[in-house]
Scaffold this motif. Structure first.
Motif, PDB file in Angstrom:
ATOM      1  N   GLN A 122       0.807  -1.204   0.000  1.00 17.95           N
ATOM      2  CA  GLN A 122       0.000   0.000   0.000  1.00 17.95           C
ATOM      3  C   GLN A 122       0.843   1.257   0.000  1.00 17.95           C
ATOM      4  O   GLN A 122       0.304   2.334   0.076  1.00 17.95           O
ATOM      5  CB  GLN A 122      -0.938   0.003   1.187  1.00 17.95           C
ATOM      6  N   ASN A 123       2.153   1.104  -0.083  1.00 19.90           N
ATOM      7  CA  ASN A 123       2.983   2.308  -0.113  1.00 19.90           C
ATOM      8  C   ASN A 123       3.353   2.723  -1.531  1.00 19.90           C
ATOM      9  O   ASN A 123       4.169   3.604  -1.722  1.00 19.90           O
ATOM     10  CB  ASN A 123       4.236   2.130   0.744  1.00 19.90           C
ATOM     11  N   VAL A 124       2.729   2.089  -2.542  1.00 20.95           N
ATOM     12  CA  VAL A 124       2.998   2.433  -3.940  1.00 20.95           C
ATOM     13  C   VAL A 124       1.677   2.722  -4.646  1.00 20.95           C
ATOM     14  O   VAL A 124       0.734   1.945  -4.552  1.00 20.95           O
ATOM     15  CB  VAL A 124       3.722   1.278  -4.680  1.00 20.95           C
ATOM     16  N   GLU A 125       1.630   3.850  -5.338  1.00 27.84           N
ATOM     17  CA  GLU A 125       0.486   4.196  -6.180  1.00 27.84           C
ATOM     18  C   GLU A 125       0.974   4.346  -7.607  1.00 27.84           C
ATOM     19  O   GLU A 125       1.940   5.064  -7.856  1.00 27.84           O
ATOM     20  CB  GLU A 125      -0.142   5.522  -5.748  1.00 27.84           C
ATOM     21  N   SER A 126       0.324   3.691  -8.549  1.00 27.57           N
ATOM     22  CA  SER A 126       0.669   3.815  -9.961  1.00 27.57           C
ATOM     23  C   SER A 126      -0.213   4.867 -10.609  1.00 27.57           C
ATOM     24  O   SER A 126      -1.419   4.919 -10.336  1.00 27.57           O
ATOM     25  CB  SER A 126       0.485   2.474 -10.671  1.00 27.57           C
ATOM     26  N   HIS A 127       0.386   5.688 -11.475  1.00 26.37           N
ATOM     27  CA  HIS A 127      -0.334   6.782 -12.123  1.00 26.37           C
ATOM     28  C   HIS A 127       0.051   6.854 -13.604  1.00 26.37           C
ATOM     29  O   HIS A 127       1.081   6.338 -14.020  1.00 26.37           O
ATOM     30  CB  HIS A 127       0.013   8.121 -11.469  1.00 26.37           C
ATOM     31  N   TYR A 128      -0.766   7.576 -14.329  1.00 24.24           N
ATOM     32  CA  TYR A 128      -0.578   7.746 -15.764  1.00 24.24           C
ATOM     33  C   TYR A 128      -1.096   9.128 -16.131  1.00 24.24           C
ATOM     34  O   TYR A 128      -2.172   9.527 -15.688  1.00 24.24           O
ATOM     35  CB  TYR A 128      -1.377   6.651 -16.476  1.00 24.24           C
ATOM     36  N   VAL A 129      -0.332   9.852 -16.901  1.00 23.98           N
ATOM     37  CA  VAL A 129      -0.778  11.154 -17.403  1.00 23.98           C
ATOM     38  C   VAL A 129      -0.519  11.166 -18.907  1.00 23.98           C
ATOM     39  O   VAL A 129       0.468  10.605 -19.379  1.00 23.98           O
ATOM     40  CB  VAL A 129      -0.073  12.326 -16.685  1.00 23.98           C
ATOM     41  N   SER A 130      -1.433  11.781 -19.662  1.00 28.00           N
ATOM     42  CA  SER A 130      -1.258  11.786 -21.112  1.00 28.00           C
ATOM     43  C   SER A 130      -1.993  12.962 -21.733  1.00 28.00           C
ATOM     44  O   SER A 130      -2.654  13.746 -21.054  1.00 28.00           O
ATOM     45  CB  SER A 130      -1.770  10.479 -21.723  1.00 28.00           C
ATOM     46  N   SER A 131      -1.896  13.016 -23.030  1.00 31.98           N
ATOM     47  CA  SER A 131      -2.555  14.075 -23.805  1.00 31.98           C
ATOM     48  C   SER A 131      -3.986  13.693 -24.180  1.00 31.98           C
ATOM     49  O   SER A 131      -4.556  14.291 -25.082  1.00 31.98           O
ATOM     50  CB  SER A 131      -1.741  14.357 -25.075  1.00 31.98           C
ATOM     51  N   TYR A 132      -4.594  12.749 -23.456  1.00 30.33           N
ATOM     52  CA  TYR A 132      -5.944  12.318 -23.809  1.00 30.33           C
ATOM     53  C   TYR A 132      -6.932  13.490 -23.751  1.00 30.33           C
ATOM     54  O   TYR A 132      -6.756  14.433 -22.993  1.00 30.33           O
ATOM     55  CB  TYR A 132      -6.413  11.173 -22.899  1.00 30.33           C
ATOM     56  N   ASP A 133      -7.961  13.411 -24.524  1.00 30.45           N
ATOM     57  CA  ASP A 133      -9.004  14.443 -24.585  1.00 30.45           C
ATOM     58  C   ASP A 133      -9.850  14.372 -23.316  1.00 30.45           C
ATOM     59  O   ASP A 133     -10.604  13.434 -23.111  1.00 30.45           O
ATOM     60  CB  ASP A 133      -9.872  14.219 -25.826  1.00 30.45           C
ATOM     61  N   ARG A 134      -9.724  15.366 -22.451  1.00 23.82           N
ATOM     62  CA  ARG A 134     -10.442  15.389 -21.179  1.00 23.82           C
ATOM     63  C   ARG A 134     -11.948  15.572 -21.348  1.00 23.82           C
ATOM     64  O   ARG A 134     -12.711  15.395 -20.411  1.00 23.82           O
ATOM     65  CB  ARG A 134      -9.915  16.499 -20.265  1.00 23.82           C
ATOM     66  N   GLN A 135     -12.394  15.921 -22.557  1.00 23.78           N
ATOM     67  CA  GLN A 135     -13.813  16.079 -22.836  1.00 23.78           C
ATOM     68  C   GLN A 135     -14.439  14.807 -23.416  1.00 23.78           C
ATOM     69  O   GLN A 135     -15.619  14.781 -23.742  1.00 23.78           O
ATOM     70  CB  GLN A 135     -14.039  17.250 -23.803  1.00 23.78           C
ATOM     71  N   GLY A 136     -13.626  13.759 -23.601  1.00 15.93           N
ATOM     72  CA  GLY A 136     -14.126  12.499 -24.108  1.00 15.93           C
ATOM     73  C   GLY A 136     -14.156  12.397 -25.620  1.00 15.93           C
ATOM     74  O   GLY A 136     -14.618  11.405 -26.170  1.00 15.93           O
ATOM     75  N   GLY A 137     -13.638  13.404 -26.306  1.00 16.92           N
ATOM     76  CA  GLY A 137     -13.609  13.380 -27.768  1.00 16.92           C
ATOM     77  C   GLY A 137     -12.348  12.726 -28.300  1.00 16.92           C
ATOM     78  O   GLY A 137     -11.736  11.886 -27.635  1.00 16.92           O
ATOM     79  N   ASN A 138     -11.925  13.157 -29.478  1.00 15.85           N
ATOM     80  CA  ASN A 138     -10.767  12.562 -30.130  1.00 15.85           C
ATOM     81  C   ASN A 138      -9.615  13.558 -30.278  1.00 15.85           C
ATOM     82  O   ASN A 138      -8.756  13.388 -31.115  1.00 15.85           O
ATOM     83  CB  ASN A 138     -11.178  11.996 -31.501  1.00 15.85           C
ATOM     84  N   ASP A 139      -9.593  14.594 -29.476  1.00 12.88           N
ATOM     85  CA  ASP A 139      -8.514  15.586 -29.543  1.00 12.88           C
ATOM     86  C   ASP A 139      -7.404  15.189 -28.570  1.00 12.88           C
ATOM     87  O   ASP A 139      -7.117  15.886 -27.614  1.00 12.88           O
ATOM     88  CB  ASP A 139      -9.041  16.987 -29.229  1.00 12.88           C
ATOM     89  N   ASP A 140      -6.778  14.045 -28.809  1.00  9.73           N
ATOM     90  CA  ASP A 140      -5.734  13.532 -27.918  1.00  9.73           C
ATOM     91  C   ASP A 140      -4.364  14.137 -28.197  1.00  9.73           C
ATOM     92  O   ASP A 140      -3.392  13.736 -27.582  1.00  9.73           O
ATOM     93  CB  ASP A 140      -5.644  12.010 -28.049  1.00  9.73           C
ATOM     94  N   GLY A 141      -4.262  15.048 -29.065  1.00 10.39           N
ATOM     95  CA  GLY A 141      -2.991  15.663 -29.403  1.00 10.39           C
ATOM     96  C   GLY A 141      -3.029  16.295 -30.771  1.00 10.39           C
ATOM     97  O   GLY A 141      -2.082  16.941 -31.196  1.00 10.39           O
ATOM     98  N   PHE A 142      -4.141  16.109 -31.481  1.00  4.22           N
ATOM     99  CA  PHE A 142      -4.255  16.633 -32.844  1.00  4.22           C
ATOM    100  C   PHE A 142      -4.127  18.152 -32.884  1.00  4.22           C
ATOM    101  O   PHE A 142      -3.398  18.703 -33.697  1.00  4.22           O
ATOM    102  CB  PHE A 142      -5.591  16.208 -33.473  1.00  4.22           C
ATOM    103  N   ARG A 143      -4.843  18.851 -32.004  1.00  2.00           N
ATOM    104  CA  ARG A 143      -4.799  20.317 -31.991  1.00  2.00           C
ATOM    105  C   ARG A 143      -3.936  20.872 -30.872  1.00  2.00           C
ATOM    106  O   ARG A 143      -3.758  22.076 -30.766  1.00  2.00           O
ATOM    107  CB  ARG A 143      -6.222  20.870 -31.865  1.00  2.00           C
ATOM    108  N   GLY A 144      -3.423  20.009 -30.017  1.00  2.00           N
ATOM    109  CA  GLY A 144      -2.564  20.463 -28.924  1.00  2.00           C
ATOM    110  C   GLY A 144      -3.316  20.951 -27.705  1.00  2.00           C
ATOM    111  O   GLY A 144      -2.703  21.453 -26.763  1.00  2.00           O
TER     112      GLY A 144
END
Length: 174
Positions: free
Chosen positions: A1-23
């Motif tokens: 319990q002393n380790v937490e795994s995380h992930y961060v990315s350019s995914y579209d926070r609005q649920g669309g497909n703008d994962d990096g296309f427009r920045g």
């Protein structure tokens, strides 16, 4: 319990497909220097992998910079294309690969530990990216230094397909 795994990315926070296309989501924020912050976490912790897309011939976002533990100057700074050639010590192949070797992206699998904080920036918007990392509780960590010895991890990568339990100690020593 002393380790937490995380992930961060350019995914579209609005649920669309703008994962990096427009920045739109190609950075967490732009800091006071105008650098595009793609990772910013308080530790102790360790980044285990980061990945970017780009053309097969070039990455358009300039320099990659790493700031440790609240430092105002980067402890590591390198042009993106130079970094992902896998020849910039201590970030060597096969831990660092370019788009002709990996899945069409530029990847770094060298563990990058940090004691208090790590901020990773790019000079310009990075487009598509992702970062996998872990945070630790109740554990002391030493932050990355240029003297880190990745040879044990490189040797493990070079034995791909064999039993990872056999062979040398794979701990990274800073």
């Amino acid at each position: 319990q002393n380790v937490e795994s995380h992930y961060v990315s350019s995914y579209d926070r609005q649920g669309g497909n703008d994962d990096g296309f427009r920045g739109t989501y190609s950075q967490l924020y732009v800091d006071q220097r105008g650098e595009h912050v793609i990772f910013d976490a308080k530790g102790p912790g360790c980044v285990y992998n980061f990945w970017f897309t780009g053309s097969k011939r070039a990455l358009h976002w300039g320099k990659l910079r790493m700031y440790f533990d609240g430092e105002t100057e980067p402890r590591f700074e390198c042009e993106a294309m130079e970094f992902f050639r896998g020849t910039t010590r201590p970030f060597l192949f096969p831990l660092v690969t370019h788009a002709f070797i990996s899945s069409g992206g530029y990847s770094c699998s060298a563990p990058i530990p940090f004691a208090k904080r790590l901020k990773i920036t790019t000079e310009r918007s990075a487009g598509f990216y992702n970062v996998y990392y872990q945070l630790y509780k109740g554990v002391k960590a030493k932050s990355w230094t240029p003297e880190i010895d990745y040879r044990p991890v490189i040797e493990l990568f070079e034995r791909c397909g064999s039993d990872p339990k056999q062979g040398q100690d794979t701990r990274v020593v800073a």
